[in-house]
Structure formats: C-alpha cells, structure tokens
Scaffold this motif. Structure first.
Motif, short mmCIF file in Angstrom:
data_model
loop_
_atom_site.label_atom_id
_atom_site.label_comp_id
_atom_site.label_asym_id
_atom_site.label_seq_id
_atom_site.Cartn_x
_atom_site.Cartn_y
_atom_site.Cartn_z
N GLU A 65 -8.47 4.55 3.14
CA GLU A 65 -7.34 4.59 4.07
C GLU A 65 -6.30 3.54 3.75
OE1 GLU A 65 -6.50 4.29 8.86
OE2 GLU A 65 -8.55 4.36 8.10
N GLU A 66 -6.73 2.38 3.28
CA GLU A 66 -5.78 1.32 3.01
C GLU A 66 -4.89 1.64 1.82
OE1 GLU A 66 -9.57 0.47 0.73
OE2 GLU A 66 -9.02 1.07 2.76
N CYS A 67 -5.29 2.59 1.00
CA CYS A 67 -4.48 2.95 -0.17
C CYS A 67 -3.67 4.22 0.07
CB CYS A 67 -5.36 3.13 -1.41
SG CYS A 67 -6.17 1.60 -1.92
N THR A 68 -3.83 4.83 1.27
CA THR A 68 -3.13 6.08 1.54
C THR A 68 -1.63 5.82 1.67
OG1 THR A 68 -5.06 6.96 2.67
CG2 THR A 68 -2.97 8.03 3.11
N ILE A 69 -0.84 6.56 0.88
CA ILE A 69 0.62 6.41 0.88
C ILE A 69 1.23 7.79 1.13
CG2 ILE A 69 2.63 5.86 -0.53
CD1 ILE A 69 0.88 3.88 -2.03
N THR A 70 2.18 7.84 2.04
CA THR A 70 2.86 9.09 2.34
C THR A 70 4.35 8.93 2.07
OG1 THR A 70 3.16 8.45 4.65
CG2 THR A 70 1.19 9.73 4.13
N LEU A 90 2.92 -4.80 3.70
CA LEU A 90 1.87 -5.59 4.35
C LEU A 90 0.48 -5.20 3.89
CD1 LEU A 90 3.34 -5.67 7.98
CD2 LEU A 90 3.18 -7.57 6.36
N LYS A 91 0.29 -3.90 3.59
CA LYS A 91 -1.03 -3.49 3.08
C LYS A 91 -1.29 -4.05 1.68
CE LYS A 91 -2.25 0.66 5.65
NZ LYS A 91 -2.65 2.06 5.55
N CYS A 92 -0.23 -4.18 0.90
CA CYS A 92 -0.40 -4.73 -0.45
C CYS A 92 -0.85 -6.18 -0.42
CB CYS A 92 0.91 -4.60 -1.24
SG CYS A 92 1.32 -2.92 -1.71
N VAL A 93 -0.43 -6.93 0.61
CA VAL A 93 -0.82 -8.34 0.72
C VAL A 93 -1.94 -8.53 1.76
CG1 VAL A 93 1.40 -9.21 -0.03
CG2 VAL A 93 1.04 -8.77 2.39
N HIS A 94 -2.52 -7.39 2.21
CA HIS A 94 -3.67 -7.40 3.14
C HIS A 94 -3.34 -8.12 4.44
CE1 HIS A 94 -6.07 -5.86 -0.18
NE2 HIS A 94 -5.62 -6.86 -0.93
N LEU A 95 -2.14 -7.87 4.99
CA LEU A 95 -1.73 -8.49 6.25
C LEU A 95 -1.25 -7.46 7.26
CD1 LEU A 95 0.31 -11.58 4.94
CD2 LEU A 95 -1.95 -11.64 5.99
N TYR A 96 -1.62 -6.20 7.05
CA TYR A 96 -1.04 -5.14 7.86
C TYR A 96 -1.63 -5.09 9.26
CZ TYR A 96 -0.01 -0.61 9.83
OH TYR A 96 0.39 0.40 10.69
N THR A 97 -0.73 -5.08 10.22
CA THR A 97 -1.01 -4.65 11.59
C THR A 97 0.24 -3.92 12.07
OG1 THR A 97 -0.14 -6.66 12.62
CG2 THR A 97 -2.51 -6.64 12.08
N SER A 98 0.09 -3.02 13.00
CA SER A 98 1.25 -2.24 13.47
C SER A 98 2.28 -3.14 14.13
CB SER A 98 0.79 -1.16 14.45
OG SER A 98 0.15 -1.74 15.57
N GLN A 99 1.80 -4.23 14.82
CA GLN A 99 2.74 -5.14 15.47
C GLN A 99 3.59 -5.89 14.44
OE1 GLN A 99 -0.52 -5.00 16.12
NE2 GLN A 99 -0.62 -4.27 18.25
#
Length: 610
Positions: A453-458, A509-518
């Motif tokens: 899921e963390e690599c899913t790109i749309t 943010l996912k690339c640097v492992h800091l993703y949150t929706s907020q």
C-alpha cells in the motif's frame, strides 16, 4: 524611427477530490447524518467564493493590461493615424480589414470587398476570408455597426477593449483548470498570480493587440478547461454531453482565429494518442475528442471557402488514421507486458503509415503544395538540410522562430514558478511511468503492487493529460520562441496544481516515511499561501511602479509619411476623376461627331436618290 519616450506634462469544488461516496454518508437506518448538510453548505460557499475570486482576477488582469497599453502609448491622446501606426507589421494588416468593414457603405459591400480584395496583393484579386483568419474582425465590425455604441465608443477602442476582455476569459480559464485539477480554488489563485507576475513570458497582448494568438489562446485555454472536466470520472450523461459541446465550441473558435491551429491541435492529438495507448484515458472520451477536432477543423474549412490547406493538414490525416487503426486492432489493450508492447509498436507504425498515405493521397487529389514551406522550414531548422524556399528562409531569419532564450528561465525562476514546475514535473513523470508500467503489465503484477500500500501510486486521467500536454508544448516552446506563450501559461496551471495537490504531497511524504493525511492537508494549503505571500511581497511594488510610469507614442517621421501618402492618394483620386471626366467628354464628343457624320451621309444619300 519609432520610439517610446517619457510623457510630457500638459498633453470544481473545494473538496472534490476527497468527496466521500453517498453510501458512506447514509446511516444503516437510512437517515442522513447531520454533518452532510453542513458539508453541502461549505461546498456551496467554497464554490461561490472561488468563482468570485476567479471573475475578479480576470477583470483585474484585463484592466491591468489595458492600463499598461494606455500608459505606454498615451493611446487616448494621440491622433487616429498614430493609433493605427502603433499596430505594427501584420497587426496593422488585420486591423485594416476591421476598419474596412466599418467604413463600408453596408455589411454586404464590406464582405464583398474582402471576398474580392485587390488592395492587399499587387495586381491580384484574392479572397481574404479564404487566405487569412479574419472572421473575428468581420464579426466585431458587424457587432459594432448593429450595437448603439457609435456615439460613445470609437471603433478602435471597441476593438482593443474586446481583446483586453478576452484576457479576462483567458485568466478565468487557467484558474478553473487549476482548480479542477487540484480540487481547491487556492490553486487557481496561485496560477492567476503567476500568470500576471510572469506577464513578459505569458502574454504580449498589450503591445501586439491584433495578433492572431491573442484571439485564439483564450479559447484554447477554455478548451483545455473543458477537457479537464470531461476526463473526470463518474460524470452524468447530461454533464458529459454539455462538456463535449463546450469542447467543440472552444475548438471551433480556436481553429477559426489562428492560422497555426492545426499544428497546435496535432500536438494535442499526439498527447491523447500517447495516453490512450498507455491506457491512462478512457477510450470512448478520447474518440470523441478526435472527432471534435476533425469536425471543428472541417467547419472552419467550409467558412474559409474550402481552404485546401486545411483539408491537407496532418491533423485530419492523423486523427482519421488513429480511428481506422483502432478498428483494425481491436484487442490492443489485452495481454501481458511483452504482448501489449508488441501490439503498441505495431499500432504506432500502422498509424504513422496510414497518416502519411492519407495525407499524400489528399494532397495528390487537391494538387496541394501550400504548406510545403513549413516542412522545409522544420527540416532546415533541425539541421536536416538547407532550403532555398523563400518562405522557409523568411521564418528562419525571424528571431521569434528561433530557440527559446535561456534568460527566460531566469525570469520564470524569480517568481519561483520554474522551480516549482520542475519539482512537480519530476514527481508526476515518475508517477506516470509507474502507472503506465502497471497498466501495461498483467494482472498478477498489479495485485503484487497493490499489496504494498505504501508504494501504491495513482494518476487521475485529467492530471495525466495535463502532464503530457505540458511536456509536448514545452518541447515546442524550447524549439520555437514564438510558441512559448502556449507553454508558460499552462506552466502556471501545472505548477500551482502540483503545489496544491493532495496526491503530490502524499507521494512526497510517503517517500520520506512521514505520511499522514493531516500533514498532507497542512502542506497542501500552507505552501501555496507562503508562495503567494512571497510573490506579493516581491512583485507588488514593481507592478505599482510599472502602472505609474507614463510614456508617449512618438514617431513623427512615420506620421509625416502616412499624411503624405494620404495627400498623394487624394491627388491621385482627383487626377483619376479628371482623367475619367475628360475621357467621358472625349467619348461624348466622339459620339456627337459620329452622329453628325451619320446625319451628313443620310442627307447626301437622300439627295442622290432624289
């Protein structure tokens, strides 16, 4: 020589991308939650505010460029001959047809003068409506004649104000496109501000008013906005039909007002073709867009008295070839990666061969060679051989058809536009490559990637189109400086969309492992606002200084020359009248002498008979 001297004193919705489905908004007992009404009201308020901001920015841009034009030339104070001289080269030629229609005794007589024109080319009578894109001048002159504004507005002001008004349409269309792509009108605001602050590289309407591109580009921007909306998913049938109608009208008006229309739409068709081959756009909508391009161009062909150059255009041949090739290769989007790549290569080759064959066939039938100089120009420009063609060499000598100067990028970087554009372009290009590979791969690879899921790109269809559009028109601008206005305006849209896009910040943010929706939402709004504040702080004083600088049109030599020509023309007409009058008297005297001779001959005959 013309100089400009210092003036002398005394003379979509906000939450469109994150809208939850109807099922999630309904409770198990069938009641609608109370926050649904609040969300609806917020969306209505957001759309209202965004629409007001869009219209306000469009009108301000129109007033801004009109003020710059007035301040630079003191247009309201100079004589009519000086106003007309300010329309240089081809601009003056286009304006002369508008003036000719205004001064004609009737609309019919004005149209007859354009269809049978013997003033533009020496010793030749040509059809202006067939040869040139001047229907806008015809329409504007008829509008001026029928509206009760002659007492309040001079013809030249009606002409230039119309073009300045089209700038409002242009900015609103760019604003709406960016809003549709990002889901927030803040993106549209940023796009409009970038367009204004980069005015030197986004438009030249204030000093080349009648130029064809100033008529056409607003309609092209409207077309792109309509295509962006059309490529959205889950459109209702009525919405889709209305959007297709808007695309057709904008395409037709764009084609009618600019001589380079077919080449711009060919690049657009190539973008659609690439995305359709990579399965990034719905095939049915792409087919409709191909048909609309052909229909719009054929309608223009009819209005231009069946201009053979339009019939022999590469756009019609290419679009027809794509539609034919698609019917031949029906299973193009089935199979594994290698199988689909092989089919795509064959499909591309088939389309290219059919395009060349159809185009050659049409040109052979019509005996068409009027656009050969364009291909000779391209061949010489890119170093594939010299040419002796006069028109091609004329284009090569023009600075506007040279390569894009490097100082363009430094100006665009001053407003942060170029930096943001490259950043967004890189991220979107990476996402496009991944999505294209996923689409071309088999279902097993898709499932494997979706598990991570963390690599899913749309990549949404409208964003994919915007990406390929900006890449292709960027290549055109780099090769031909005059075409940069097609790229830089869309650059404002693309950069602002990326800066206000949830998907872009989610990917970062996912690339640097800091993703949150907020965090993604905070960046989506905070970065554009900071950018707007920086632009306002740095460029607002310069804009105010620019608006306060007053200059004056000054070209006494050309004015004297034009007055002399008019005087000589009056003398010539007077001489011509005298000559015609003398000739008439001579003919009358000659006829009287013949009558006298006939009378004498008749009397002699009567005497001899007697």
């Amino acid at each position: 020589m013309t100089t400009v001297r210092q003036r002398r004193v005394g003379k979509g919705t906000e939450a469109a991308e994150d809208q939850p489905s109807e099922e999630t908004n309904v409770k198990p007992d069938g009641k609608i939650p109370s926050d649904h009404t609040g969300g609806k009201l917020w969306n209505i308020l957001s759309v209202t505010v965004g629409g007001i901001v869009a219209i306000s920015l469009g009108l301000l841009t129109s007033v801004y460029v009109a003020t710059l034009h007035e301040n630079d030339l003191w247009f309201s104070n100079i004589k009519e001959v000086e106003r007309e001289i300010s329309f240089r080269t081809e601009c003056g030629l286009y304006y002369s047809y508008y003036k000719q229609m205004i001064q004609a005794a009737s609309i019919q007589q004005g149209l007859h003068g354009l269809v049978y024109d013997n003033k533009t080319e020496s010793v030749r009578t040509i059809n202006i409506l067939e040869r040139m894109n001047v229907y806008q001048e015809v329409f504007l002159s008829i509008l001026y004649r029928i509206l009760p504004i002659q007492q309040y507005l001079e013809p030249v002001y009606f002409y230039i104000y119309t073009l300045f008004g089209l700038q409002a349409v242009y900015v609103i269309a760019l604003y709406v496109t960016s809003w549709l792509l990002s889901g927030t009108w803040l993106s549209g605001l940023l796009a409009a501000c970038w367009y204004i602050t980069n005015r030197v590289d986004t438009t030249r309407v204030e000093f080349t008013i009648p130029l064809r591109e100033n008529w056409a580009l607003p309609f092209f921007a409207v077309q792109i906005a309509a295509i962006t909306y059309l490529l959205r998913t889950h459109l209702q049938p009525v919405q889709e039909r209305l959007t297709l109608m808007a695309v057709f009208i904008a395409t037709f008006l764009f084609s009618l007002t600019w001589q380079f229309n077919q080449f711009m739409m060919l690049i657009q068709a190539l973008a659609l073709f690439i995305l359709d081959c990579l399965d990034m756009l719905p095939t049915a909508k792409v087919t409709w867009l191909y048909i609309i391009q052909i229909s719009g161009l054929l309608l223009v062909c009819v209005l231009q008295f069946f201009n053979s150059m339009i019939l022999g255009s590469l756009l019609i041949s290419f679009n027809a070839s794509v539609l034919i090739a698609r019917t031949i290769q029906k299973n193009l989007k089935k199979g594994g990666l290698l199988n689909r790549l092989g089919k795509l290569i064959l499909h591309v080759l088939l389309v290219l061969c059919l395009t060349l064959l159809i185009n050659k066939f049409i040109k052979k039938i019509l005996n068409l060679e009027s656009d050969e100089h364009i291909f000779k120009f391209l061949k010489a420009k890119f170093g594939f051989g010299a040419t002796r063609d006069f028109d091609a060499n004329l284009y090569l000598c023009e600075e506007a058809f040279g390569l894009l100067p490097l100082n363009t990028f430094s100006r665009l970087s001053d407003t942060l536009l170029f930096y943001v554009y490259v950043f967004v372009l890189f991220l979107m290009a990476v996402a496009a490559v991944i999505v294209a590979f996923r689409n071309l791969s088999g279902s097993n690879q898709v499932r494997l990637m979706e598990k991570m899921e963390e690599c899913t790109i749309t990549l949404k269809p409208d964003a994919a189109y915007s990406l390929v559009h900006t890449v292709l028109f960027g290549c055109l601008a780099l090769s031909t400086m005059r075409m940069k206005y097609l790229w830089t305006s869309h650059m404002c849209v693309f950069a602002s969309f990326g800066l206000c896009s949830t998907e872009v910040w989610k990917l970062v943010l996912k690339c640097v492992h800091l993703y949150t929706s907020q965090r993604a939402q905070v960046l989506k709004y905070s970065i554009p606002i900071i950018t707007l504040l920086y632009i306002s702080y740095k460029f607002w004083p310069g804009i105010m200084d620019e608006l306060s600088e007053l200059r004056e049109f000054y070209d006494p030599d050309t004015v004297e020359l034009m007055n002399w020509i008019k005087a000589q023309e009056g003398i010539f007409r007077c001489k011509q009248f005298v000559i015609l009058h003398v000739e008439g008297l001579r003919k009358e005297a000659r006829n009287n002498m013949l009558i006298c001779e006939m009378g004498k001959n008749i009397s002699r005959m009567s005497k001899s008979i007697a």
